[in-house]
Design an enzyme around this catalytic site. Structure first.
Site, PDB file in Angstrom:
ATOM      1  N   LYS A   1      19.549 -30.360 -17.274  1.00 48.93           N
ATOM      2  CA  LYS A   1      19.684 -29.446 -15.680  1.00 48.93           C
ATOM      3  C   LYS A   1      21.124 -28.566 -15.710  1.00 48.93           C
ATOM      4  CE  LYS A   1      15.804 -32.134 -13.650  1.00 48.93           C
ATOM      5  NZ  LYS A   1      15.629 -32.602 -12.222  1.00 48.93           N
TER       6      LYS A   1
ATOM      7  N   ARG B   1       6.856 -30.571  -6.582  1.00 39.27           N
ATOM      8  CA  ARG B   1       7.291 -30.264  -5.544  1.00 39.27           C
ATOM      9  C   ARG B   1       6.991 -28.363  -5.860  1.00 39.27           C
ATOM     10  NH1 ARG B   1       9.671 -34.808  -3.816  1.00 39.27           N
ATOM     11  NH2 ARG B   1      10.226 -35.513  -5.404  1.00 39.27           N
TER      12      ARG B   1
ATOM     13  N   LYS C   1       9.869 -35.248 -20.907  1.00 42.91           N
ATOM     14  CA  LYS C   1      10.646 -35.950 -19.799  1.00 42.91           C
ATOM     15  C   LYS C   1      10.480 -38.206 -20.850  1.00 42.91           C
ATOM     16  CE  LYS C   1      11.518 -37.620 -15.414  1.00 42.91           C
ATOM     17  NZ  LYS C   1      11.156 -37.263 -13.458  1.00 42.91           N
TER      18      LYS C   1
ATOM     19  N   ARG D   1      14.560 -32.881 -22.431  1.00 43.57           N
ATOM     20  CA  ARG D   1      14.471 -33.592 -21.021  1.00 43.57           C
ATOM     21  C   ARG D   1      16.132 -34.370 -21.526  1.00 43.57           C
ATOM     22  NH1 ARG D   1      12.799 -33.884 -16.473  1.00 43.57           N
ATOM     23  NH2 ARG D   1      13.674 -31.708 -15.651  1.00 43.57           N
TER      24      ARG D   1
ATOM     25  N   GLU E   1      23.333 -22.858   2.082  1.00 40.05           N
ATOM     26  CA  GLU E   1      24.504 -23.653   1.768  1.00 40.05           C
ATOM     27  C   GLU E   1      25.082 -24.030   3.163  1.00 40.05           C
ATOM     28  OE1 GLU E   1      27.634 -22.178  -0.636  1.00 40.05           O
ATOM     29  OE2 GLU E   1      28.231 -24.268  -1.268  1.00 40.05           O
TER      30      GLU E   1
ATOM     31  N   GLU F   1      12.364 -26.905  -4.303  1.00 39.15           N
ATOM     32  CA  GLU F   1      12.678 -28.873  -4.197  1.00 39.15           C
ATOM     33  C   GLU F   1      13.707 -28.333  -2.761  1.00 39.15           C
ATOM     34  OE1 GLU F   1      12.459 -31.295  -7.548  1.00 39.15           O
ATOM     35  OE2 GLU F   1      12.575 -33.033  -5.850  1.00 39.15           O
TER      36      GLU F   1
ATOM     37  N   ASN G   1       6.242 -35.252 -15.705  1.00 39.13           N
ATOM     38  CA  ASN G   1       5.442 -36.723 -15.558  1.00 39.13           C
ATOM     39  C   ASN G   1       4.468 -36.248 -15.890  1.00 39.13           C
ATOM     40  OD1 ASN G   1       8.112 -37.656 -14.110  1.00 39.13           O
ATOM     41  ND2 ASN G   1       7.387 -36.358 -11.947  1.00 39.13           N
TER      42      ASN G   1
ATOM     43  N   GLU H   1      13.002 -42.024 -14.805  1.00 37.11           N
ATOM     44  CA  GLU H   1      12.546 -42.054 -12.906  1.00 37.11           C
ATOM     45  C   GLU H   1      10.744 -42.748 -13.851  1.00 37.11           C
ATOM     46  OE1 GLU H   1      11.938 -37.922 -11.258  1.00 37.11           O
ATOM     47  OE2 GLU H   1      14.161 -38.347 -10.314  1.00 37.11           O
TER      48      GLU H   1
ATOM     49  N   ASP I   1      20.819 -32.485  -9.246  1.00 38.75           N
ATOM     50  CA  ASP I   1      19.817 -32.471  -9.465  1.00 38.75           C
ATOM     51  C   ASP I   1      19.520 -31.513  -8.057  1.00 38.75           C
ATOM     52  OD1 ASP I   1      17.078 -32.729  -9.675  1.00 38.75           O
ATOM     53  OD2 ASP I   1      16.423 -34.481  -8.344  1.00 38.75           O
TER      54      ASP I   1
ATOM     55  N   TRP J   1      19.148 -44.713  -5.798  1.00 41.60           N
ATOM     56  CA  TRP J   1      19.069 -43.223  -6.421  1.00 41.60           C
ATOM     57  C   TRP J   1      20.387 -42.609  -6.878  1.00 41.60           C
ATOM     58  CZ3 TRP J   1      14.611 -41.685  -8.443  1.00 41.60           C
ATOM     59  CH2 TRP J   1      13.498 -42.664  -7.291  1.00 41.60           C
TER      60      TRP J   1
END
Ligand code: GCV
Length: 699
Positions: A382, A183, A304, A341, A531, A415, A225, A308, A387, A561
């Site tokens: 978060k 990202r 993490k 996280r 937005e 992102e 990750n 995912e 997300d 997802w």
């Protein structure tokens, strides 16, 4: 003995190779053209000395590292414990009643605070610890000439949040899917390239300066990750991390590492990573000991897990408290923290199953664990339940774990907010989140929650791009993040002003006031503009799957997802009520559990996040949902067109490279906004059959 150290010019200032961002040389003109005294010792005081001496060398000032003191200093930067200070400074020490801008009211300055005042014609920064002196010096730089006016108010400054962190999602090895920076929209990583460390300390040092100058004091140097090569940073490649820490240390920034929960297996050769297994605990203890041998001020681990596809404690029938406490135990003897996280959800959801709700997941997993985490665990949450969308409610986890240290995570890398091709100043959005009171008007703010625990974290938007952030105006997001983490009550417009003053006014060849006005006109409302032309009324996503740029209304609608909008011919939105939906509203304390539950009381901008409503449902604004969709999408595009026109007027006022870069991105933003407008409007017109009240063109 007084030591005049004027004259050292750092060879590696690097200003020609990359943009100086908010530290252009000229920002140091006022400080650098005066006699300056620095009093105190320590690594970070050396940094102050280095900064001041370089400025003085350039602008004709003089620097003394005393005592004794010359009588004509204009600026004194002194540690209170370092011995006798000159008269003007001594006077300020007596100013016990100096009002605090933020922080505690007890007069203490803490490890990072400072007192800034003007006494007897001398500007004085006093601190109790070297980091305070460094932050105080950057404050003087920020103020420019105003730092030397006799009406400078005497104030104590302390960060409201102790932990102000940037997480880099940087891979060491080029990843086949996520690339060098997951990202990332600003080129490659500053730390890594093609499987190895870059070993480019000059640029890293300039990065550290930028971060310290806006208040950041922690970074994580690799992606959450953690892939095979990156796992080795904990062991075989630890030297690379130590090298980075060397560069960041003089700027008061502690380095952290993202680690894989499976490390005992993938690095240690153990048959298990079970958090309750003795061998696993021993392995983490030994690995962590080795980290601290190399990096004594190492910040800690970021994890993490069970998210995912990442390994985690669930594989062993353990929960996240078991997992986090395992690492906490290894870090505790060394003063480190584990940042664990809360981004845990089922990413193999069945879209046919309307009872599963991704928004619920973090609370379902973590709220029951409140009180079970070790003291040095920070659960990193978060800011919203899904997300990093341009609009989401604040995560209910932040109101549900009073016995746990919580950090709030935002995303500076854009992102979901235009990927640094669109102007989207996120200061107002973050400010709204930080000021939100999950328990109602009398309760704490999200900033209070972060301040009591793990602070504020942003996913970095920086890369090896010459402007650091791809889009030069995206630098403002990094700057605003640091400043809001220091003081969450700062006005985002005022932060933008600071950033414009520091970054652009010293380098413009045009009318500074016009430049400032134009930048504000383009940026102030740019998040709301974004937005307006993207997913409506808080429903989120509608982005192209995978890379997440540009519109695709149904792109995620029938996937695993869990990010759905449920549009049909009658209406749109996700029913998350207790009465008829997924029950997510019940994760909030009152009053929000009631406000969000009620279709009538729910704020317009979140309506479709919480409710499935007919297209002709009337909003508080008086417009129907469908007309709101049409109006905002037409308006959003017009606003982008106006931004582009405004920017054109600045041609000639800024270096062509900057002007062209922004101009080219505004062209793309306009193209993309038109695409969003046309796809969203057309989609909802075709679904609903309701024409635009103003008869505008819908395809
Ligand atoms: C680093 C989202 C992003 C992923 C990211 C993840 C996370 O799903 O698309 O790229 O992974 O969030 O925050 O862990």
């Amino acid at each position: 003995m007084s030591v005049p150290v004027t004259g050292r010019l750092s060879a590696d200032s690097g200003e020609s190779a990359w943009h100086a961002a908010w530290l252009p040389t000229a920002a140091f003109r006022e400080l650098g053209s005066r006699p300056v005294l620095v009093h105190g010792d320590g690594l970070l005081v050396d940094t102050v000395l280095d900064e001041v001496s370089r400025a003085c060398a350039r602008y004709g000032g003089r620097l003394w590292h005393g005592p004794p003191w010359p009588v004509d200093a204009d600026l004194v930067l002194a540690l209170r414990g370092a011995g006798p200070v000159p008269n003007a400074a001594a006077e300020t020490v007596r100013l016990g009643a100096t009002p605090a801008v933020n922080g505690t009211g007890d007069g203490a300055l803490g490890d990072e605070g400072y007192l800034l005042t003007r006494a007897s014609g001398v500007t004085v920064v006093l601190a109790d610890a070297p980091a305070g002196l460094l932050y105080g010096m950057f404050h003087v730089v920020r103020l420019g000439a105003a730092a030397f006016h006799d009406d400078l108010p005497a104030r104590r400054h302390r960060p409201a949040l102790d932990r102000r962190m940037l997480d880099h999602w940087d891979n060491v090895a080029l990843h086949p899917v996520s690339g060098q920076v997951e990202r990332g929209y600003a080129g490659g990583s500053l730390f890594w390239r093609d499987g190895a460390a870059r070993h480019e300390p000059a640029r890293l040092r300039d990065y550290a300066r930028l971060l310290a100058a806006c208040g950041v004091n922690a970074i994580c140097v690799n992606n959450v990750n953690v892939h095979d090569t990156e796992a080795l940073l904990l062991t075989d490649r630890l030297g690379d991390v130590a090298e980075i820490a060397e560069v960041f240390r003089p700027y008061g920034i502690r380095v952290h590492l993202a680690v894989t929960f499976a490390a005992p297996v993938v690095l240690g050769g153990l048959p298990t990573a079970d958090p309750l297994d003795e061998r696993v605990r021993d392995w983490w203890a030994a690995a962590t000991r080795r980290v601290y041998q190399r990096i004594p001020d190492f910040g800690g681990y970021l994890v993490k897990a069970d998210s995912e596809g990442r390994p985690g404690p669930f594989a062993y029938g353990r929960d996240h408290a078991d997992g986090a406490n395992l690492l906490a135990e290894a870090l505790a003897p060394h003063g480190g923290v584990v940042r664990w996280r809360a981004f845990v959800y089922d990413h193999h959801q069945d879209w046919r199953d309307r009872s599963t709700d991704r928004a619920r997941a973090a609370h379902d997993h973590f709220a029951p664990l409140d009180g079970r985490f070790a003291d040095n665990v920070i659960v990193q949450v978060k800011f919203g339940p899904i997300d990093f969308q341009p609009r989401e409610p604040v995560s209910p986890v932040l109101a549900a774990m009073p016995a746990t240290r919580l950090a709030v995570e935002v995303q500076a890398t854009q992102e979901y907010t235009g990927q640094q091709r669109h102007v989207c100043y996120l200061g107002p959005w973050w400010s709204e989140v930080l000021r939100f009171r999950p328990h109602g008007a009398a309760g704490d703010t999200i900033a209070d929650v972060a301040g009591a625990g793990g602070g504020l974290v942003a996913v970095s938007n920086v890369g090896d791009d010459p402007f650091w952030t791809g889009h030069p105006l995206a630098q403002a997001n990094l700057y605003a993040f640091g400043r809001l983490a220091w003081d969450p009550l700062l006005d985002p417009g005022a932060i933008l002003d600071e950033w414009i003053d520091l970054t652009w006014l010293p380098v413009t060849s045009g009318d500074p006031e016009a430049l400032r006005r134009t930048m504000h006109a383009i940026m102030d409302d740019s998040w709301r503009t974004y937005e307006r032309y993207t997913a409506p009324l808080g429903v989120g996503f509608m982005v192209r799957p995978g890379h997440h740029y540009g519109p695709d209304v149904d792109g995620y609608e029938y996937t695993q997802w869990g990010t759905y909008h449920f549009a049909d011919r009658d209406g749109v939105g996700v029913d998350r009520t207790r009465a008829t939906g997924t029950g997510f509203t019940g994760q909030y304390p009152p009053p929000w559990s009631e406000v969000y539950e009620s279709r009538d009381r729910c704020p317009d901008e979140l309506l479709l996040f919480f409710h499935h409503v007919p297209y002709r449902h009337v909003l508080h604004s008086g417009r129907t949902v469908i007309q709101h969709i049409y109006d905002t999408h037409f308006a959003g595009v017009e606003e982008v067109a106006a931004m582009r026109e405004r920017w054109r007027l600045l041609a000639g006022a800024l270096a062509p490279a900057v002007h062209d870069r922004v101009a080219e991105r505004l062209d793309e933003q306009l193209r993309s906004a038109v695409e969003w407008r046309d796809q969203i409007n057309t989609y909802f017109f075709r679904k609903s059959g309701v024409p635009d009240a103003h008869g505008r063109r819908i395809h």
